[in-house]
Design a protein around this motif. Structure first.
Motif, mmCIF file in Angstrom:
data_model
loop_
_atom_site.group_PDB
_atom_site.id
_atom_site.type_symbol
_atom_site.label_atom_id
_atom_site.label_comp_id
_atom_site.label_asym_id
_atom_site.label_seq_id
_atom_site.Cartn_x
_atom_site.Cartn_y
_atom_site.Cartn_z
ATOM 1 N N ASN A 59 77.405 91.161 33.021
ATOM 2 C CA ASN A 59 78.139 90.003 32.824
ATOM 3 C C ASN A 59 78.916 89.581 34.147
ATOM 4 O O ASN A 59 78.843 90.397 35.076
ATOM 5 N N GLY A 60 79.291 88.181 34.140
ATOM 6 C CA GLY A 60 79.979 87.746 35.220
ATOM 7 C C GLY A 60 81.128 88.337 35.889
ATOM 8 O O GLY A 60 81.149 88.747 37.157
ATOM 9 N N LEU A 61 82.132 88.929 35.029
ATOM 10 C CA LEU A 61 83.323 89.843 35.493
ATOM 11 C C LEU A 61 82.492 90.876 36.144
ATOM 12 O O LEU A 61 82.956 91.424 37.534
ATOM 13 N N ALA A 88 89.076 86.398 34.620
ATOM 14 C CA ALA A 88 88.158 87.379 35.054
ATOM 15 C C ALA A 88 88.229 87.248 36.588
ATOM 16 O O ALA A 88 87.735 88.475 37.061
ATOM 17 N N ASP A 157 82.908 82.977 43.355
ATOM 18 C CA ASP A 157 82.862 83.185 41.973
ATOM 19 C C ASP A 157 82.163 81.886 41.224
ATOM 20 O O ASP A 157 82.770 80.757 41.068
ATOM 21 N N ALA A 159 80.372 81.560 38.515
ATOM 22 C CA ALA A 159 80.112 81.710 37.264
ATOM 23 C C ALA A 159 79.923 80.467 36.462
ATOM 24 O O ALA A 159 78.985 80.557 35.607
ATOM 25 N N GLN A 160 80.587 79.344 36.985
ATOM 26 C CA GLN A 160 80.419 78.199 36.260
ATOM 27 C C GLN A 160 79.212 77.143 37.043
ATOM 28 O O GLN A 160 79.387 76.000 36.641
ATOM 29 N N SER A 181 77.770 84.411 36.061
ATOM 30 C CA SER A 181 77.758 84.834 34.613
ATOM 31 C C SER A 181 76.764 83.971 33.871
ATOM 32 O O SER A 181 76.453 82.738 34.069
ATOM 33 N N LYS A 186 77.354 79.090 29.349
ATOM 34 C CA LYS A 186 77.074 78.401 30.847
ATOM 35 C C LYS A 186 75.785 77.593 30.986
ATOM 36 O O LYS A 186 74.948 77.514 30.198
HETATM 37 C C1 PLP Z 1 85.535 81.514 36.553
HETATM 38 C C2 PLP Z 1 84.799 82.661 35.876
HETATM 39 N N1 PLP Z 1 84.783 83.453 36.446
HETATM 40 C C3 PLP Z 1 84.078 84.708 35.859
HETATM 41 C C4 PLP Z 1 83.776 84.737 34.735
HETATM 42 C C5 PLP Z 1 83.197 85.948 33.897
HETATM 43 O O1 PLP Z 1 81.967 86.010 33.119
HETATM 44 P P1 PLP Z 1 81.685 86.775 31.921
HETATM 45 O O2 PLP Z 1 82.287 86.185 30.822
HETATM 46 O O3 PLP Z 1 80.104 86.603 31.974
HETATM 47 O O4 PLP Z 1 81.996 88.187 32.373
HETATM 48 C C6 PLP Z 1 83.708 83.479 34.053
HETATM 49 C C7 PLP Z 1 83.295 83.356 32.554
HETATM 50 O O5 PLP Z 1 83.455 83.558 31.686
HETATM 51 C C8 PLP Z 1 84.179 82.295 34.557
HETATM 52 O O6 PLP Z 1 84.381 81.069 33.731
#
Ligand code: PLP
Length: 367
Positions: A59-61, A88, A157, A159-160, A181, A186
């Motif tokens: 996952n993104g985290l 996150a 980061d 993720a978006q 992420s 997304k």
């Molecule tokens: C800005 C940001 N960072 C990190 C994450 C973490 O990603 P994930 O939900 O896949 O762990 C997200 C999304 O959920 C996010 O929007």
């Protein structure tokens, strides 16, 4: 008319044949973790980001967390993060044992303000972690200058921001490493949790690869106390189907954003997104601000229009971060955004009629 905030069924409807075939292929293969689909996706996504390496993770985290671990960041270290982000970003720093140091955004772009970042650097700072918020790239050129001036890592980061670019360069290759992420909603979304680390640094990619798999390179030999943070074959196969559509779908988002921007210009009390000339965002979210957000959201809901607040409470005011002792008023811009932002329906399956209806209802509220 009914305009839900998100419609993932429409995504499946468009890609059903290819997605079904991808699932069947993996089911029949008998190989479900870290196999050929993950390897192929890693190569394809690295190429898409114009970067050398991609490591698929759970996952993104975890992507952000493993980057920080691989950089050797931990207890006693500080990492600069935005005050206005999803929690996150901060949690990744905490997972690594370091301290998130929040910095306020630029009031117009909502992304990290490089001047404020410089003021927050201390001898303990090891990295700057900008977020490309809502799909718009942060001011990476200014931040890269700061990072090199102070000898810091620069972790995106992203993720978006799958596909976003800055002066023609794609997110993912703009810093030391980037965390993506693939959460279902997304721009590039899996059908469950998934993420990736992208970098041009071969040694860093190698460390992340080892850390995601129990600290192991060779089965039952463990060179580090790693994690189980792997991307699975099913998600990788589905991501490959959607990656082939990403540019086209981002283009549809761009057109919808253009329509919103042109038609909502001048609508009373509404603050629209600001895009610097050097940025090419991918509109993960289309976020407006309004001083009477609650009333506006209720009005839209009554007309069948779904909206979401990203995010209603900033991390420094969450019980999870009580240990940092921040109080109300410490990061006023982040707090004001939390009070005023509203995300409108956006995505590759937003019809012209639906977008028109959203605009009409926003205009009706303003009058
Ligand atoms: C800005 C940001 N960072 C990190 C994450 C973490 O990603 P994930 O939900 O896949 O762990 C997200 C999304 O959920 C996010 O929007």
């Amino acid at each position: 008319m009914n305009v839900p905030f998100l419609d993932l069924k429409a995504v499946y409807a468009e890609l059903q044949a290819e997605m079904d075939a991808a699932v069947q292929r993996v089911l029949a293969s008998g190989w479900y973790i870290c196999g050929p689909e993950v390897e192929a996706f890693e190569a394809e996504f690295a190429a898409y980001c114009d970067a050398r390496h991609c490591v698929g993770v759970s996952n993104g985290l975890e992507a952000l967390h493993l980057i920080l671990r691989a950089l050797g960041i931990g207890a006693g270290d500080e990492v600069i993060v935005p005050s206005n982000t999803f929690i996150a970003t901060w949690l990744a720093v905490s997972y690594a044992g370091a301290r998130p140091v929040p910095v306020e955004p630029d009031a117009r772009t909502y992304n990290l303000d490089p001047a404020l970042v410089e003021a927050a650097i201390t001898p303990r700072t090891r990295a700057i972690m900008p977020v490309h918020l809502y799909g718009q790239p942060a001011d990476m050129d200014a931040l890269r200058e700061l990072a090199s001036k102070y000898g810091l890592a620069l972790v995106e980061d992203a993720a978006q921001a799958q596909g976003a670019s800055l002066r023609g360069r794609r997110a993912g290759g703009l810093g030391t490493a980037a965390g993506f992420s693939f959460y279902p909603g997304k721009n590039l979304g899996a059908l469950g949790d998934a993420g990736a680390v992208v970098t041009n640094d071969a040694a860093l990619a190698d460390r992340v690869r080892v850390l995601r798999n129990y600290g192991s390179r060779v089965k039952y030999e463990h060179e580090a106390q790693g994690f189980n943070a792997r991307l699975d074959e099913l998600q990788a196969a589905l991501l490959r189907v959607k990656l082939a559509r990403l540019d086209e779908w981002n283009e549809r988002r761009r057109r919808a954003a253009e329509f919103y921007t042109q038609t909502l210009e001048g609508v009373a009390d509404l603050t629209l997104p600001h895009v610097p000339t050097w940025a090419d965002p991918v509109w993960h979210l289309f976020v407006v601000r309004h001083p009477e957000r609650a009333r506006l959201q209720a009005h839209l809901a009554a007309q069948g229009i779904g909206t979401i607040i990203h995010y209603p409470r900033p991390p420094h005011l969450q019980p999870a971060y009580a240990e940092l002792n921040y109080t109300q008023g410490r990061f006023p811009l982040a707090e004001r955004m939390a009070d005023e932002v509203l995300s409108l329906r956006m995505g590759p399956h937003l019809s012209e009629d639906a977008a028109q209806y959203v605009v009409e209802q926003l205009a009706a509220f303003a009058h």
